[in-house]
Design an enzyme around this catalytic site. Structure first.
Site, short mmCIF file in Angstrom:
data_model
loop_
_atom_site.label_atom_id
_atom_site.label_comp_id
_atom_site.label_asym_id
_atom_site.label_seq_id
_atom_site.Cartn_x
_atom_site.Cartn_y
_atom_site.Cartn_z
N TYR A 67 11.25 8.82 1.48
CA TYR A 67 11.24 7.80 0.43
C TYR A 67 11.92 8.23 -0.87
CZ TYR A 67 7.81 5.90 3.68
OH TYR A 67 7.19 5.43 4.80
N GLU A 70 12.50 -9.51 2.06
CA GLU A 70 11.76 -8.33 2.52
C GLU A 70 12.63 -7.09 2.31
OE1 GLU A 70 11.61 -8.26 6.78
OE2 GLU A 70 10.10 -6.68 6.87
N ARG A 107 12.42 4.36 13.18
CA ARG A 107 11.25 5.24 13.12
C ARG A 107 10.32 4.96 14.32
NH1 ARG A 107 9.14 4.95 7.06
NH2 ARG A 107 7.85 6.66 7.85
N ARG A 166 4.82 12.23 -2.41
CA ARG A 166 4.81 12.83 -1.06
C ARG A 166 5.97 12.25 -0.25
NH1 ARG A 166 0.76 12.66 2.56
NH2 ARG A 166 1.84 14.48 3.37
N HIS A 175 12.74 -2.71 2.58
CA HIS A 175 12.16 -1.43 2.97
C HIS A 175 13.07 -0.31 2.49
CE1 HIS A 175 9.13 -3.37 5.31
NE2 HIS A 175 10.07 -4.16 5.80
N ALA A 202 2.92 -0.77 4.91
CA ALA A 202 2.41 -0.80 6.29
C ALA A 202 1.94 -2.20 6.71
CB ALA A 202 1.27 0.20 6.44
N ASN A 224 8.08 -5.51 -0.68
CA ASN A 224 7.98 -4.42 0.28
C ASN A 224 6.50 -4.34 0.63
OD1 ASN A 224 7.77 -2.11 1.76
ND2 ASN A 224 9.07 -0.88 0.40
N PRO A 236 0.79 -1.23 0.00
CA PRO A 236 0.00 0.00 0.00
C PRO A 236 0.83 1.28 0.00
CG PRO A 236 -0.17 -1.15 2.11
CD PRO A 236 0.49 -2.09 1.15
N ASN A 237 0.37 2.20 -0.82
CA ASN A 237 0.89 3.57 -0.93
C ASN A 237 2.22 3.68 -1.67
OD1 ASN A 237 -1.26 4.94 0.47
ND2 ASN A 237 -0.53 3.89 2.29
O1 CA2 Z 1 10.42 2.00 4.18
C1 CA2 Z 1 9.59 1.31 3.57
O2 CA2 Z 1 9.78 0.87 2.44
C2 CA2 Z 1 8.23 1.04 4.22
O3 CA2 Z 1 7.85 -0.30 3.90
C3 CA2 Z 1 7.24 2.02 3.58
C4 CA2 Z 1 5.85 1.96 4.19
C5 CA2 Z 1 5.91 2.06 5.71
O4 CA2 Z 1 4.62 1.87 6.25
C6 CA2 Z 1 6.86 1.04 6.29
O5 CA2 Z 1 6.91 1.23 7.70
C7 CA2 Z 1 8.25 1.18 5.72
C8 CA2 Z 1 4.99 3.12 3.69
C9 CA2 Z 1 4.94 3.28 2.23
C10 CA2 Z 1 4.28 4.59 1.94
O6 CA2 Z 1 4.82 5.06 0.75
C11 CA2 Z 1 4.68 6.38 0.48
C12 CA2 Z 1 5.28 6.80 -0.67
C13 CA2 Z 1 5.22 8.12 -1.00
C14 CA2 Z 1 4.53 9.00 -0.22
C15 CA2 Z 1 3.93 8.58 0.93
C16 CA2 Z 1 4.00 7.24 1.28
#
Ligand code: CA2
Length: 142
Positions: A22, A97, A106, A17, A99, A76, A73, A9-10
């Site tokens: 990221y 896995e 964090r 953003r 990230h 969340a 990846n 997700p996301n």
């Molecule tokens: O660091 C990572 O790759 C995470 O898997 C990213 C997840 C986060 O919930 C994990 O704790 C760590 C979140 C991905 C959200 O991606 C976004 C990308 C652009 C803007 C906002 C969020």
């Protein structure tokens, strides 16, 4: 060799953003980078992204007998999903896995990873490079 790269997700919002966490490259940039790398090392690759837990489970299951390794990846869902852990354990496909950030540095809730228990390796905090390292790890078979 066929590798499946799954993003949760996301991650389709990459580059749009939170660039301070990221980076400023997009999801398409990420796929392009991985595709080029795989071409260089002679590995076939497929991509899948979804914001839905059940769809991610379905895609992992579809990999059974079809792919030799999974790079995932889970976003969340890393910190919440026993279903994704069960899926990777069920198919028995070597899974790494990844990230982009380092969740261990964090918030407290990001320190738990369920899927880690079913993965052969975890790579975190290396940005997009982590996906390439995961592909290399699976390609080398160690
Ligand atoms: O660091 C990572 O790759 C995470 O898997 C990213 C997840 C986060 O919930 C994990 O704790 C760590 C979140 C991905 C959200 O991606 C976004 C990308 C652009 C803007 C906002 C969020």
């Amino acid at each position: 060799m066929m590798i499946l790269v799954i993003n949760g997700p996301n991650l389709n919002m990459l580059g749009i953003r939170e660039p301070e966490i990221y980076g400023s490259q997009t999801y398409d940039d990420l796929c392009g980078l991985i595709e080029n790398h795989c071409e260089k090392i002679g590995v076939d690759v497929e991509f899948y992204q979804s914001n839905h837990e059940g769809d991610l489970v379905d895609r992992i299951q579809q990999g059974y007998g079809e792919v030799d390794g999974i790079v995932i990846n889970p976003g969340a869902y890393t910190h919440t999903s026993v279903a994704l852990l069960d899926a990777v354990k069920t198919v028995g496909i070597p899974t790494v896995e990844v990230h982009i950030s380092d969740p261990d540095t964090r918030e407290e809730f990001r320190k738990i990873s369920y899927i880690r228990l079913g993965c052969v390796k975890t790579i975190k905090g290396l940005g997009f490079q982590g996906y390439l390292d995961a592909v290399d790890f699976l390609a080398k078979g160690n």
